[in-house]
Design a protein around this motif. Structure first.
Motif, PDB file in Angstrom:
ATOM      1  N   GLU A  48      13.056  -6.262   5.546  1.00 25.19           N
ATOM      2  CA  GLU A  48      12.310  -7.029   4.546  1.00 25.19           C
ATOM      3  C   GLU A  48      10.853  -6.574   4.461  1.00 25.19           C
ATOM      4  O   GLU A  48      10.302  -6.397   3.372  1.00 25.19           O
ATOM      5  N   VAL A  49      10.241  -6.380   5.629  1.00 24.05           N
ATOM      6  CA  VAL A  49       8.843  -5.939   5.654  1.00 24.05           C
ATOM      7  C   VAL A  49       8.706  -4.531   5.089  1.00 24.05           C
ATOM      8  O   VAL A  49       7.808  -4.240   4.280  1.00 24.05           O
ATOM      9  N   LEU A  50       9.593  -3.631   5.504  1.00 21.34           N
ATOM     10  CA  LEU A  50       9.522  -2.255   5.018  1.00 21.34           C
ATOM     11  C   LEU A  50       9.615  -2.199   3.491  1.00 21.34           C
ATOM     12  O   LEU A  50       8.810  -1.522   2.831  1.00 21.34           O
ATOM     13  N   LEU A  51      10.578  -2.909   2.931  1.00 21.66           N
ATOM     14  CA  LEU A  51      10.740  -2.896   1.479  1.00 21.66           C
ATOM     15  C   LEU A  51       9.536  -3.505   0.775  1.00 21.66           C
ATOM     16  O   LEU A  51       9.034  -2.965  -0.217  1.00 21.66           O
ATOM     17  N   ARG A  52       9.056  -4.627   1.302  1.00 17.72           N
ATOM     18  CA  ARG A  52       7.921  -5.290   0.660  1.00 17.72           C
ATOM     19  C   ARG A  52       6.681  -4.423   0.695  1.00 17.72           C
ATOM     20  O   ARG A  52       5.972  -4.287  -0.311  1.00 17.72           O
ATOM     21  N   ARG A  53       6.410  -3.816   1.852  1.00 16.90           N
ATOM     22  CA  ARG A  53       5.185  -3.038   1.977  1.00 16.90           C
ATOM     23  C   ARG A  53       5.235  -1.765   1.130  1.00 16.90           C
ATOM     24  O   ARG A  53       4.216  -1.342   0.569  1.00 16.90           O
ATOM     25  N   MET A  54       6.422  -1.157   1.030  1.00 12.36           N
ATOM     26  CA  MET A  54       6.518   0.032   0.183  1.00 12.36           C
ATOM     27  C   MET A  54       6.406  -0.333  -1.295  1.00 12.36           C
ATOM     28  O   MET A  54       5.810   0.400  -2.085  1.00 12.36           O
ATOM     29  N   LYS A  55       6.953  -1.471  -1.667  1.00 14.86           N
ATOM     30  CA  LYS A  55       6.815  -1.904  -3.060  1.00 14.86           C
ATOM     31  C   LYS A  55       5.358  -2.207  -3.399  1.00 14.86           C
ATOM     32  O   LYS A  55       4.922  -2.006  -4.535  1.00 14.86           O
ATOM     33  N   ASP A  56       4.596  -2.664  -2.408  1.00 22.68           N
ATOM     34  CA  ASP A  56       3.186  -2.985  -2.644  1.00 22.68           C
ATOM     35  C   ASP A  56       2.370  -1.765  -3.062  1.00 22.68           C
ATOM     36  O   ASP A  56       1.322  -1.918  -3.709  1.00 22.68           O
ATOM     37  N   VAL A  57       2.806  -0.560  -2.674  1.00 18.21           N
ATOM     38  CA  VAL A  57       2.009   0.637  -2.977  1.00 18.21           C
ATOM     39  C   VAL A  57       2.561   1.401  -4.181  1.00 18.21           C
ATOM     40  O   VAL A  57       2.178   2.551  -4.422  1.00 18.21           O
ATOM     41  N   ARG A  58       3.435   0.761  -4.960  1.00 15.56           N
ATOM     42  CA  ARG A  58       3.999   1.437  -6.128  1.00 15.56           C
ATOM     43  C   ARG A  58       2.934   1.971  -7.086  1.00 15.56           C
ATOM     44  O   ARG A  58       3.043   3.116  -7.547  1.00 15.56           O
ATOM     45  N   PRO A  59       1.893   1.208  -7.421  1.00 10.19           N
ATOM     46  CA  PRO A  59       0.899   1.749  -8.352  1.00 10.19           C
ATOM     47  C   PRO A  59       0.238   3.021  -7.837  1.00 10.19           C
ATOM     48  O   PRO A  59       0.001   3.968  -8.602  1.00 10.19           O
ATOM     49  N   LEU A  60      -0.047   3.062  -6.561  1.00 12.31           N
ATOM     50  CA  LEU A  60      -0.686   4.244  -5.985  1.00 12.31           C
ATOM     51  C   LEU A  60       0.263   5.437  -6.042  1.00 12.31           C
ATOM     52  O   LEU A  60      -0.154   6.563  -6.345  1.00 12.31           O
ATOM     53  N   LEU A  61       1.539   5.206  -5.763  1.00 12.01           N
ATOM     54  CA  LEU A  61       2.506   6.300  -5.773  1.00 12.01           C
ATOM     55  C   LEU A  61       2.719   6.845  -7.178  1.00 12.01           C
ATOM     56  O   LEU A  61       2.905   8.048  -7.368  1.00 12.01           O
ATOM     57  N   LEU A  76      -2.574   6.351   1.532  1.00 16.99           N
ATOM     58  CA  LEU A  76      -1.685   5.284   1.968  1.00 16.99           C
ATOM     59  C   LEU A  76      -2.038   4.746   3.354  1.00 16.99           C
ATOM     60  O   LEU A  76      -1.781   3.573   3.653  1.00 16.99           O
ATOM     61  N   ARG A  77      -2.585   5.589   4.201  1.00 22.51           N
ATOM     62  CA  ARG A  77      -2.773   5.209   5.601  1.00 22.51           C
ATOM     63  C   ARG A  77      -3.572   3.925   5.782  1.00 22.51           C
ATOM     64  O   ARG A  77      -3.176   3.049   6.576  1.00 22.51           O
ATOM     65  N   PRO A  78      -4.700   3.719   5.094  1.00 22.95           N
ATOM     66  CA  PRO A  78      -5.426   2.458   5.308  1.00 22.95           C
ATOM     67  C   PRO A  78      -4.624   1.223   4.924  1.00 22.95           C
ATOM     68  O   PRO A  78      -4.833   0.143   5.483  1.00 22.95           O
ATOM     69  N   ILE A  79      -3.689   1.387   3.998  1.00 22.86           N
ATOM     70  CA  ILE A  79      -2.899   0.258   3.517  1.00 22.86           C
ATOM     71  C   ILE A  79      -1.711  -0.015   4.431  1.00 22.86           C
ATOM     72  O   ILE A  79      -1.342  -1.173   4.671  1.00 22.86           O
ATOM     73  N   LEU A  80      -1.111   1.045   4.965  1.00 19.85           N
ATOM     74  CA  LEU A  80       0.136   0.923   5.721  1.00 19.85           C
ATOM     75  C   LEU A  80      -0.026   1.263   7.208  1.00 19.85           C
ATOM     76  O   LEU A  80       0.967   1.492   7.898  1.00 19.85           O
ATOM     77  N   ALA A  81      -1.251   1.247   7.705  1.00 23.75           N
ATOM     78  CA  ALA A  81      -1.475   1.614   9.107  1.00 23.75           C
ATOM     79  C   ALA A  81      -0.717   0.710  10.071  1.00 23.75           C
ATOM     80  O   ALA A  81      -0.304   1.150  11.147  1.00 23.75           O
ATOM     81  N   ASP A  82      -0.527  -0.547   9.699  1.00 20.63           N
ATOM     82  CA  ASP A  82       0.185  -1.489  10.571  1.00 20.63           C
ATOM     83  C   ASP A  82       1.691  -1.458  10.349  1.00 20.63           C
ATOM     84  O   ASP A  82       2.428  -2.226  10.968  1.00 20.63           O
ATOM     85  N   CYS A  83       2.168  -0.569   9.483  1.00 17.53           N
ATOM     86  CA  CYS A  83       3.596  -0.455   9.176  1.00 17.53           C
ATOM     87  C   CYS A  83       3.945   1.043   9.164  1.00 17.53           C
ATOM     88  O   CYS A  83       4.257   1.617   8.116  1.00 17.53           O
ATOM     89  N   PRO A  84       3.887   1.687  10.334  1.00 17.87           N
ATOM     90  CA  PRO A  84       3.980   3.150  10.373  1.00 17.87           C
ATOM     91  C   PRO A  84       5.287   3.719   9.870  1.00 17.87           C
ATOM     92  O   PRO A  84       5.315   4.842   9.356  1.00 17.87           O
ATOM     93  N   LEU A 247       8.484   9.298  12.710  1.00 20.44           N
ATOM     94  CA  LEU A 247       8.266   7.950  12.191  1.00 20.44           C
ATOM     95  C   LEU A 247       7.222   7.195  12.997  1.00 20.44           C
ATOM     96  O   LEU A 247       6.392   6.476  12.435  1.00 20.44           O
ATOM     97  N   LYS A 248       7.247   7.314  14.311  1.00 20.70           N
ATOM     98  CA  LYS A 248       6.227   6.639  15.117  1.00 20.70           C
ATOM     99  C   LYS A 248       4.834   7.158  14.784  1.00 20.70           C
ATOM    100  O   LYS A 248       3.853   6.398  14.791  1.00 20.70           O
ATOM    101  N   ALA A 249       4.741   8.440  14.492  1.00 21.60           N
ATOM    102  CA  ALA A 249       3.444   9.018  14.143  1.00 21.60           C
ATOM    103  C   ALA A 249       2.951   8.527  12.792  1.00 21.60           C
ATOM    104  O   ALA A 249       1.738   8.483  12.544  1.00 21.60           O
ATOM    105  N   GLY A 250       3.891   8.148  11.914  1.00 23.22           N
ATOM    106  CA  GLY A 250       3.523   7.736  10.567  1.00 23.22           C
ATOM    107  C   GLY A 250       3.798   8.799   9.533  1.00 23.22           C
ATOM    108  O   GLY A 250       3.253   8.757   8.434  1.00 23.22           O
ATOM    109  N   GLY A 251       4.660   9.779   9.872  1.00 28.04           N
ATOM    110  CA  GLY A 251       5.051  10.782   8.893  1.00 28.04           C
ATOM    111  C   GLY A 251       4.900  12.204   9.384  1.00 28.04           C
ATOM    112  O   GLY A 251       4.463  12.470  10.510  1.00 28.04           O
ATOM    113  N   ILE A 252       5.263  13.135   8.512  1.00 26.69           N
ATOM    114  CA  ILE A 252       5.149  14.558   8.819  1.00 26.69           C
ATOM    115  C   ILE A 252       3.691  14.974   8.944  1.00 26.69           C
ATOM    116  O   ILE A 252       3.329  15.753   9.838  1.00 26.69           O
TER     117      ILE A 252
END
Length: 345
Positions: A48-61, A76-84, A247-252
């Motif tokens: 639920e959190v993953l989907l919600r947080r990714m939907k929150d950044v739709r305009p930026l994407l 994206l990092r400042p917005i999703l730092a707590d959801c790596p 994934l733990k790092a927050g991406g490639i």
């Protein structure tokens, strides 16, 4: 998704695992990423959190340059730092998309060595001694086995496994061992073919890890203690190396930075994985030419998968999927997809 065996370590047991599959599209191409629903309290990673947080950044994407995923990660990092894991899945999809748009495999697009033929370890999940021996016997011929132990003193497990292979053991305590128990048996481990220890103690046991490394009996690699680039410096003098998980790092983007920092700091590196499908593992496989060790056996452990991508052969060697990007292709008919496909953007 379901593994061939119930996944167990000293910390937890997972009979099945979930993930959120991510698609980013531009100019008729799609890039794919994956966010595991794993250690949800530590990584803010419920579905639920993953989907919600990714939907929150739709305009930026929508406004992002599909050929510049690292630039998008910076935004994206400042917005999703707590959801790596959400950050990581979007970054993986972004890199996959950029590589597909260029027409090149991901490793080539990033200027990395071809990882084809690199050998992965195979994890022997925690179980009864008999069951662990059976797991090893089902996959003979791998060059390295990662053995999960509940306690450092479980030498009987290693002795039983040693009767069935000459391959070295990489022993993982998943941050759950008691220091005094390990020091009691430490000198026995090299004769049992153990070549490294991974995160034996909790993240707060810095002094114990430092003492273990100073003993010089076996290399000691961090996992839970070092997950992001800013933590690599803290490993110097405490660990000999770091297990880097995309994934733990927050991406490639940050995973590549971690590899660079490890090299500059004189630390060894392992490319690891979480319980992931071919979507995430195929992306990680393209980084495997960079690290000293590889542990991408999640795709060999799966009974159901989200699609088709990189594979490990009978000896654990990487075989990339053909085509540009990661090569991953989703299979919407697979029983791994428990929810209907939907659009994030």
């Amino acid at each position: 998704m379901v593994d061939k065996d119930v996944w167990r370590c000293a910390r937890e047991e997972i009979p099945a695992h979930q993930a959120v599959l991510v698609e980013l599209s531009a100019d008729g191409c799609s890039g794919w990423g994956e966010a595991s629903v794993f250690m949800t309290a530590d990584y803010n990673s419920t579905a639920e959190v993953l989907l919600r947080r990714m939907k929150d950044v739709r305009p930026l994407l929508r406004d992002a340059d599909p050929t510049a995923p690292a630039q998008t990660w910076d935004r994206l990092r400042p917005i999703l730092a707590d959801c790596p894991f959400a950050l990581g899945a979007l970054d993986i999809a972004g890199h996959d998309l950029a590589a597909r748009l260029s027409g090149a495999p991901l490793y080539d697009h990033l200027g990395l060595p071809d990882p084809t033929g690199r050998s992965s370890s195979y994890s022997i999940g925690l179980d009864t001694v008999t069951a662990m021996v059976d797991k090893l016997r089902r996959v003979p011929g791998w060059r390295l086995y990662k053995v999960k132990l509940a306690r450092a003193g479980d030498i009987d497990v290693l002795r039983a496994l040693r009767e069935h292979t000459d391959a070295p053991f990489w022993v993982d305590g998943n941050a759950c061992w008691r220091p005094e128990e390990l020091f009691d048996v430490l000198d026995l481990l090299p004769d049992l073919g153990v070549v490294a220890l991974e995160q034996p103690f909790g993240t707060n046991e810095v002094a114990a890890h430092r003492r273990l490394r100073a003993a010089g009996v076996l290399p000691v690699f961090a996992d839970e203690s070092v997950t992001t680039p800013d933590q690599v410096a803290s490993a110097v003098g405490v660990f000999d190396g770091v297990n880097i998980k995309v994934l733990k790092a927050g991406g490639i983007t940050p995973a590549l930075e971690m590899v660079r920092l490890c090299r500059e700091s004189g630390l060894g590196s392992m490319l690891g994985c979480l319980p992931e499908s071919s979507a995430g593992a195929s992306a990680a496989a393209h980084l495997a030419g960079l690290t000293d060790h590889v542990d991408l056996d999640t795709i060999a452990l799966l009974a159901t998968d989200t699609g088709h991508g990189a594979l490990l052969d009978d000896a654990g060697r990487i075989r990339l999927a053909s085509g540009p990007g990661t090569g991953f292709v989703p299979d919407w008919e697979s029983p791994a997809h428990i929810e209907p496909a939907g659009s994030l953007l």
